[in-house]
Motif scaffolding. Structure first.
Motif, PDB file in Angstrom:
ATOM      1  N   SER A 108      51.071  11.822  -2.406  1.00  0.00           N
ATOM      2  CA  SER A 108      50.194  10.936  -1.638  1.00  0.00           C
ATOM      3  C   SER A 108      49.020  10.425  -2.468  1.00  0.00           C
ATOM      4  N   ASN A 109      48.630  11.153  -3.507  1.00  0.00           N
ATOM      5  CA  ASN A 109      47.555  10.708  -4.397  1.00  0.00           C
ATOM      6  C   ASN A 109      48.089   9.920  -5.578  1.00  0.00           C
ATOM      7  N   ILE A 110      49.169   9.174  -5.372  1.00  0.00           N
ATOM      8  CA  ILE A 110      49.857   8.479  -6.457  1.00  0.00           C
ATOM      9  C   ILE A 110      48.925   7.513  -7.178  1.00  0.00           C
ATOM     10  N   GLY A 111      49.032   7.503  -8.516  1.00  0.00           N
ATOM     11  CA  GLY A 111      48.221   6.628  -9.339  1.00  0.00           C
ATOM     12  C   GLY A 111      48.962   5.360  -9.716  1.00  0.00           C
ATOM     13  N   ASP A 112      48.233   4.481 -10.383  1.00  0.00           N
ATOM     14  CA  ASP A 112      48.809   3.186 -10.753  1.00  0.00           C
ATOM     15  C   ASP A 112      49.942   3.322 -11.754  1.00  0.00           C
ATOM     16  N   ALA A 113      49.891   4.343 -12.610  1.00  0.00           N
ATOM     17  CA  ALA A 113      50.911   4.483 -13.657  1.00  0.00           C
ATOM     18  C   ALA A 113      52.299   4.674 -13.051  1.00  0.00           C
ATOM     19  N   LEU A 114      52.409   5.561 -12.042  1.00  0.00           N
ATOM     20  CA  LEU A 114      53.726   5.808 -11.440  1.00  0.00           C
ATOM     21  C   LEU A 114      54.174   4.646 -10.562  1.00  0.00           C
ATOM     22  N   ARG A 115      53.222   3.983  -9.900  1.00  0.00           N
ATOM     23  CA  ARG A 115      53.602   2.821  -9.091  1.00  0.00           C
ATOM     24  C   ARG A 115      54.162   1.713  -9.982  1.00  0.00           C
ATOM     25  N   GLU A 116      53.521   1.490 -11.119  1.00  0.00           N
ATOM     26  CA  GLU A 116      54.002   0.465 -12.054  1.00  0.00           C
ATOM     27  C   GLU A 116      55.339   0.863 -12.659  1.00  0.00           C
ATOM     28  N   LEU A 117      55.491   2.149 -12.953  1.00  0.00           N
ATOM     29  CA  LEU A 117      56.760   2.623 -13.513  1.00  0.00           C
ATOM     30  C   LEU A 117      57.900   2.426 -12.519  1.00  0.00           C
ATOM     31  N   THR A 148      52.925  15.790   8.236  1.00  0.00           N
ATOM     32  CA  THR A 148      53.350  15.227   6.952  1.00  0.00           C
ATOM     33  C   THR A 148      54.246  16.179   6.167  1.00  0.00           C
ATOM     34  N   THR A 149      54.325  17.435   6.577  1.00  0.00           N
ATOM     35  CA  THR A 149      55.252  18.379   5.950  1.00  0.00           C
ATOM     36  C   THR A 149      56.515  18.386   6.799  1.00  0.00           C
ATOM     37  N   ILE A 150      57.508  17.665   6.333  1.00  0.00           N
ATOM     38  CA  ILE A 150      58.684  17.406   7.166  1.00  0.00           C
ATOM     39  C   ILE A 150      59.892  18.187   6.663  1.00  0.00           C
ATOM     40  N   VAL A 151      60.824  18.385   7.561  1.00  0.00           N
ATOM     41  CA  VAL A 151      62.072  19.095   7.256  1.00  0.00           C
ATOM     42  C   VAL A 151      63.200  18.066   7.204  1.00  0.00           C
ATOM     43  N   VAL A 152      63.928  18.079   6.116  1.00  0.00           N
ATOM     44  CA  VAL A 152      65.008  17.109   5.879  1.00  0.00           C
ATOM     45  C   VAL A 152      66.344  17.807   6.085  1.00  0.00           C
ATOM     46  N   SER A 153      67.200  17.223   6.919  1.00  0.00           N
ATOM     47  CA  SER A 153      68.518  17.808   7.171  1.00  0.00           C
ATOM     48  C   SER A 153      69.545  17.237   6.204  1.00  0.00           C
ATOM     49  N   LYS A 154      70.706  17.854   6.165  1.00  0.00           N
ATOM     50  CA  LYS A 154      71.760  17.441   5.236  1.00  0.00           C
ATOM     51  C   LYS A 154      72.322  16.068   5.576  1.00  0.00           C
ATOM     52  N   SER A 171      70.991  24.248   2.854  1.00  0.00           N
ATOM     53  CA  SER A 171      69.991  24.483   3.904  1.00  0.00           C
ATOM     54  C   SER A 171      69.029  23.301   3.966  1.00  0.00           C
ATOM     55  N   PRO A 172      68.334  23.102   5.099  1.00  0.00           N
ATOM     56  CA  PRO A 172      67.343  22.025   5.188  1.00  0.00           C
ATOM     57  C   PRO A 172      66.254  22.201   4.121  1.00  0.00           C
ATOM     58  N   VAL A 173      65.737  21.083   3.641  1.00  0.00           N
ATOM     59  CA  VAL A 173      64.729  21.111   2.587  1.00  0.00           C
ATOM     60  C   VAL A 173      63.396  20.615   3.138  1.00  0.00           C
ATOM     61  N   ILE A 174      62.322  20.922   2.422  1.00  0.00           N
ATOM     62  CA  ILE A 174      60.970  20.573   2.845  1.00  0.00           C
ATOM     63  C   ILE A 174      60.435  19.487   1.932  1.00  0.00           C
ATOM     64  N   PHE A 175      59.790  18.498   2.527  1.00  0.00           N
ATOM     65  CA  PHE A 175      59.261  17.348   1.774  1.00  0.00           C
ATOM     66  C   PHE A 175      57.847  17.047   2.264  1.00  0.00           C
ATOM     67  N   LYS A 176      56.965  16.757   1.322  1.00  0.00           N
ATOM     68  CA  LYS A 176      55.596  16.341   1.650  1.00  0.00           C
ATOM     69  C   LYS A 176      55.138  15.385   0.557  1.00  0.00           C
ATOM     70  N   GLY A 177      55.031  14.098   0.912  1.00  0.00           N
ATOM     71  CA  GLY A 177      54.641  13.144  -0.107  1.00  0.00           C
ATOM     72  C   GLY A 177      54.655  11.722   0.404  1.00  0.00           C
TER      73      GLY A 177
END
Length: 445
Positions: A108-117, A148-154, A171-177
């Protein structure tokens, strides 16, 4: 001593095949070695050499004397604004063009470098400060209340075992971003992990979400692509996805249909990293041959039209560090001049794929073409050029069944001519009744 060069060559090839890949790992600080140690150790245990640096290190470089220093690049620094040293989004694109593979983990704190990439490779991250929010699939234990901490199913994973492993057992995975979306013109994009239909991307600190830029299953949590030179790139919206905390966590989804249990982050991360590092889904051509049916070697000159030919190609797949026979049943062969004249599915016999067919009754320069593109596999392309010429005059059949009517017409015409000649030469006219014959004519007779 004649055998010495051959021995040295064999040793050098063996060393190249067994040498460890060099990986440059960039974090916001070198503390990434502690927060993501499980992930990095799993890569190191497979025999690879890791170099961990801060993303703003002034000594960073991917090339030396025009040659890549590393085979892979991992960027676990979501907040970096400008890379250090000679590193830049443009330099990383050159690294990909040179065959390097890249793994990017944002947040969530993404910088300009990764957005441009991301834009350089046909994707776009949402703005800094935004997060993927899902009020129906958040984790009740790990979430801080903003969902914002979500559970992703298969069901949200791409249907490609080479990339995500056996999703049925995952198994379900956890994602936050942060959310991710592929560009409209990015035909190579892979939707590795999609968001659920109830998810959207917005600033969780805002009073109310209005008109979110990204929403629903068209938004990606993890995306990737395989470029035309087979280099691979994976973009994850969550650096926490690879963290020790999420690897060891247990899921407790607000969705009652998702059973609680240990997270599958470790298994999914391992499968994705093996794919991006080309430890899976890699094909190569071992040998190719073609010849006339009944022979064992190609013709000395050219093929002739309508001949029966046999084409064989041996394909190998990289599995667990070893090349094994490829077992695919859907590889096709095309016999092409400008357009395909013949298209046939090859029969696979333990990695040796064969097809037998008759050449078209068309002369020209043709190609035996195998162009195999499947999700998760490297692009396999092989071309063998041959010439097809007309038959010699001595090779044609003397009597062709389809020409029998013409033969019959010719002989009937000759027979008719003979009969007409006989009638014309030997026929004698008789006097016509009622006509008097002159005396002078009688005398002549």
């Amino acid at each position: 001593m004649r055998w010495l060069p051959v021995l040295l060559l064999a040793v050098s090839i063996a060393v190249q095949e067994t040498s460890a890949d060099r990986i440059l790992v960039l974090g916001e600080s070198v503390a990434v070695k502690d927060t993501h140690s499980n992930f990095l150790n799993s890569v190191k245990e497979r025999g690879h050499e890791l170099t961990v640096r801060a993303a703003d290190d002034s000594q960073l470089a991917l090339f030396k004397h025009g040659q890549p220093i590393f085979e892979h690049l991992f960027i676990l620094a979501p907040g970096v604004q400008v890379f250090g040293g000679s590193l830049s989004p443009n330099e990383i694109s050159k690294f990909v063009d040179a065959g390097g593979n890249v793994l990017v983990a944002a947040g969530s704190n993404i910088g300009d470098a990764l957005r441009e990439l991301a834009v350089e490779h046909g994707f776009e991250f949402d703005e800094a400060g935004t997060s993927v929010i899902d009020h129906h699939n958040y984790d009740k234990t790990l979430d801080s209340g903003d969902h914002t901490t979500i559970v992703v199913s298969k069901d949200q994973l791409i249907n490609a075992e080479l990339i995500v492993g056996n999703s049925a057992k995952l198994s379900p995975v956890i994602f936050k971003g942060v959310g991710l979306i592929p560009g409209k013109t990015n035909n190579l994009a892979l939707n590795i992990v999609k968001a659920s239909g109830t998810a959207y991307s917005f600033d969780p600190n805002a009073a109310r979400a209005t008109n979110p830029a990204l929403a629903g299953s068209r938004m990606l949590l993890i995306g990737g692509l395989q470029s035309r030179n087979n280099a691979r790139i994976v973009l994850s919206g969550s650096v926490d996805f690879f963290s020790n905390a999420f690897f060891a966590a247990k899921t407790n989804s607000a969705n009652p249909s998702v059973k609680p249990g240990p997270s599958g982050n470790g298994e999914l991360a391992a499968a994705i990293v093996q794919w991006v590092m080309k430890e899976s889904g890699v094909l190569r051509v071992k040998s190719v041959s073609h010849h006339k049916n009944g022979e064992m070697v190609p013709p000395a000159e050219d093929y002739f039209i309508t001949e029966d030919v046999v084409y064989t190609i041996e394909i190998e797949e990289l599995k667990n560090g070893k090349w094994v026979p490829f077992q695919g049943k859907d590889v096709q062969l095309e016999f092409v001049r400008i357009d395909p004249f013949v298209r046939v599915t090859l029969k696979n016999n333990n990695g040796k794929l064969t097809a037998a067919f008759k050449l078209p009754d068309v002369l020209g320069v043709f190609k035996f073409l195998v162009d195999y593109r499947r999700v998760g596999y490297t692009h396999l392309y092989d071309v063998q050029q041959v010439s097809v010429r007309p038959l010699w005059h001595t090779q044609y059949e003397r009597f062709i069944r389809s020409a029998y009517p013409y033969y019959a017409s010719s002989f009937s015409m000759m027979a008719g001519l003979v009969l007409f000649s006989i009638v014309y030469l030997y026929h004698k006219d008789s006097p016509v009744k009622g006509v008097k014959v002159l005396d002078s004519e009688k005398k002549k007779n």
